[in-house]
Enzyme design. Structure first.
Site, PDB file in Angstrom:
ATOM      1  N   LYS A  52       4.092 -49.588 -70.594  1.00  0.00           N
ATOM      2  CA  LYS A  52       3.908 -50.396 -71.903  1.00  0.00           C
ATOM      3  C   LYS A  52       3.172 -51.741 -71.556  1.00  0.00           C
ATOM      4  O   LYS A  52       1.949 -52.075 -72.274  1.00  0.00           O
ATOM      5  CB  LYS A  52       5.261 -50.909 -72.667  1.00  0.00           C
ATOM      6  CG  LYS A  52       5.919 -49.508 -73.262  1.00  0.00           C
ATOM      7  CD  LYS A  52       7.363 -49.847 -73.611  1.00  0.00           C
ATOM      8  CE  LYS A  52       7.870 -48.415 -74.194  1.00  0.00           C
ATOM      9  NZ  LYS A  52       9.212 -48.552 -74.755  1.00  0.00           N
ATOM     10  N   GLN A  96      13.962 -52.509 -73.842  1.00  0.00           N
ATOM     11  CA  GLN A  96      14.229 -51.031 -73.539  1.00  0.00           C
ATOM     12  C   GLN A  96      15.659 -50.577 -73.612  1.00  0.00           C
ATOM     13  O   GLN A  96      16.513 -51.250 -73.087  1.00  0.00           O
ATOM     14  CB  GLN A  96      13.516 -51.020 -72.057  1.00  0.00           C
ATOM     15  CG  GLN A  96      13.252 -49.566 -71.605  1.00  0.00           C
ATOM     16  CD  GLN A  96      12.245 -48.888 -72.430  1.00  0.00           C
ATOM     17  OE1 GLN A  96      11.295 -49.437 -73.240  1.00  0.00           O
ATOM     18  NE2 GLN A  96      12.188 -47.603 -72.644  1.00  0.00           N
ATOM     19  N   ASP A 119       9.677 -51.642 -82.290  1.00  0.00           N
ATOM     20  CA  ASP A 119      10.255 -50.401 -82.315  1.00  0.00           C
ATOM     21  C   ASP A 119      10.814 -49.554 -83.486  1.00  0.00           C
ATOM     22  O   ASP A 119      11.035 -48.451 -83.436  1.00  0.00           O
ATOM     23  CB  ASP A 119      11.363 -50.568 -81.235  1.00  0.00           C
ATOM     24  CG  ASP A 119      10.977 -50.191 -79.666  1.00  0.00           C
ATOM     25  OD1 ASP A 119      10.287 -49.283 -79.667  1.00  0.00           O
ATOM     26  OD2 ASP A 119      11.851 -50.886 -79.035  1.00  0.00           O
TER      27      ASP A 119
HETATM   28  N1  GUN Z   1      13.995 -45.704 -74.808  1.00  0.00           N
HETATM   29  C1  GUN Z   1      13.540 -44.530 -74.965  1.00  0.00           C
HETATM   30  N2  GUN Z   1      12.695 -44.430 -75.785  1.00  0.00           N
HETATM   31  C2  GUN Z   1      12.282 -45.778 -76.335  1.00  0.00           C
HETATM   32  C3  GUN Z   1      11.755 -46.497 -77.287  1.00  0.00           C
HETATM   33  O1  GUN Z   1      10.599 -45.928 -77.948  1.00  0.00           O
HETATM   34  N3  GUN Z   1      11.819 -47.816 -77.315  1.00  0.00           N
HETATM   35  C4  GUN Z   1      12.783 -48.695 -76.576  1.00  0.00           C
HETATM   36  N4  GUN Z   1      12.966 -49.730 -76.876  1.00  0.00           N
HETATM   37  N5  GUN Z   1      13.492 -48.038 -75.543  1.00  0.00           N
HETATM   38  C5  GUN Z   1      13.312 -46.597 -75.489  1.00  0.00           C
END
Ligand code: GUN
Length: 295
Positions: A52, A96, A119
């Protein structure tokens, strides 16, 4: 069979994002800024967050990675989020997931200001999604819609079957595919671990979204010829012959399913890359919705 290549689709989106950021910067403004919080040292989470951050760089965005140790308390994590909420230089915040067991994920998600909830996991964002109001769409379902759009795969009137009811993927995906939006208007069946006759239901799918996290669960015998198959799985499976000691497997047995399909996403190189594209688009959206940063 069309291979739904996430590299191609995400590159096209990232090129547009880069052009938008360059225009923002040329007008003397600061670039969109994403803050990511990573708790602990989970290998998969490390990889996703690193990706990211790298993608932010590639699209001209600013990013801040906040690493917290596994033992961090819930209140320390909340304190970090409050600071990011109050920082006008930060446009988007992501924590995350998964978080360590001693931290209540729901409390953390609800602490993120909805204006910075890139998110789309906050209940306010999720509620807006259900009601068809403008909001941040969770990055993976958003990425899947962007993939369908890139490859011009029509969804209207089709039967979509989604396997998995997580708040991150399955449930928002089912809502979007049933919504009256471009790349929606499907009749949707949402399946989960208590669904009887799962294979029979999958066989009726024109569009099959596998988001259950079980490697190679979807077999050729479960797929209707001519279906569009979207594989959301990214499970690390031990493999002594692989460089890192593991291999990434999707939820679909690709080799046997692919020949049957109209279109299918590979793993890796499919939905995962689109998730990042969705997150970046949400971050730009957060920036553009900021009253002092908007044009
Ligand atoms: N863990 C797995 N997928 C995601 C996501 O799209 N965002 C976040 N913050 N954590 C995740």
């Amino acid at each position: 069979m069309i291979l739904l290549d996430g590299k191609i689709a995400s590159r096209a989106i990232k090129e547009k994002l880069l052009a938008a950021t360059e225009q923002i910067k040329a007008s003397g403004k600061t670039a969109p800024h994403l803050a990511a919080i990573l708790v602990g040292t989970n290998g998969a989470s490390e990889t996703y967050v690193a990706s990211k951050v790298k993608n932010c760089e590639e699209t001209g965005f600013e990013s801040t990675l906040i690493r917290l140790e596994e033992q961090v308390t819930e209140s320390e994590l909340l304190h970090q989020i409050v600071q990011l909420n109050q920082n006008p230089g930060i446009d988007g915040i992501l924590v995350q997931l998964p978080l360590p067991k001693h931290i209540n994920e729901s409390v953390i998600i609800q602490a993120i200001h909805p204006d910075k909830d890139v998110d789309g996991f906050h209940p306010i964002s999720a509620g807006k999604l259900v009601q068809g109001l403008p909001t941040f769409i969770p990055a993976t379902p958003y990425g899947i819609l962007l993939m369908l759009e890139h490859f011009q795969l029509s969804t209207k009137g089709k039967h979509a079957v989604v396997i998995g009811r997580s708040n991150i993927v399955g449930r928002p995906m089912s809502i979007l595919l049933s919504s009256n939006i471009p790349y929606g208007n499907c009749t949707v069946t949402l399946c989960h671990s208590h669904t009887p006759n799962l294979a029979d239901i999958c066989l009726q799918a024109d569009i099959l979204v596998a988001a259950l996290g079980k490697p190679e669960f979807v077999k050729a015998s479960m797929v209707k010829p001519g279906a569009i198959v979207i594989d959301v799985g990214i499970t690390r499976v031990t493999d002594a012959t692989a460089k890192n000691g593991f291999r990434i497997k999707g939820d679909v047995a690709f080799d046997e399913v692919a020949p049957l399909c109209e279109a299918i996403t590979p793993v890796p190189g499919g939905v995962g890359l689109m998730t990042i594209a969705g997150l970046l688009k949400n971050t730009l959206q957060a920036y553009q919705q900021h009253p002092l940063k908007a044009d």
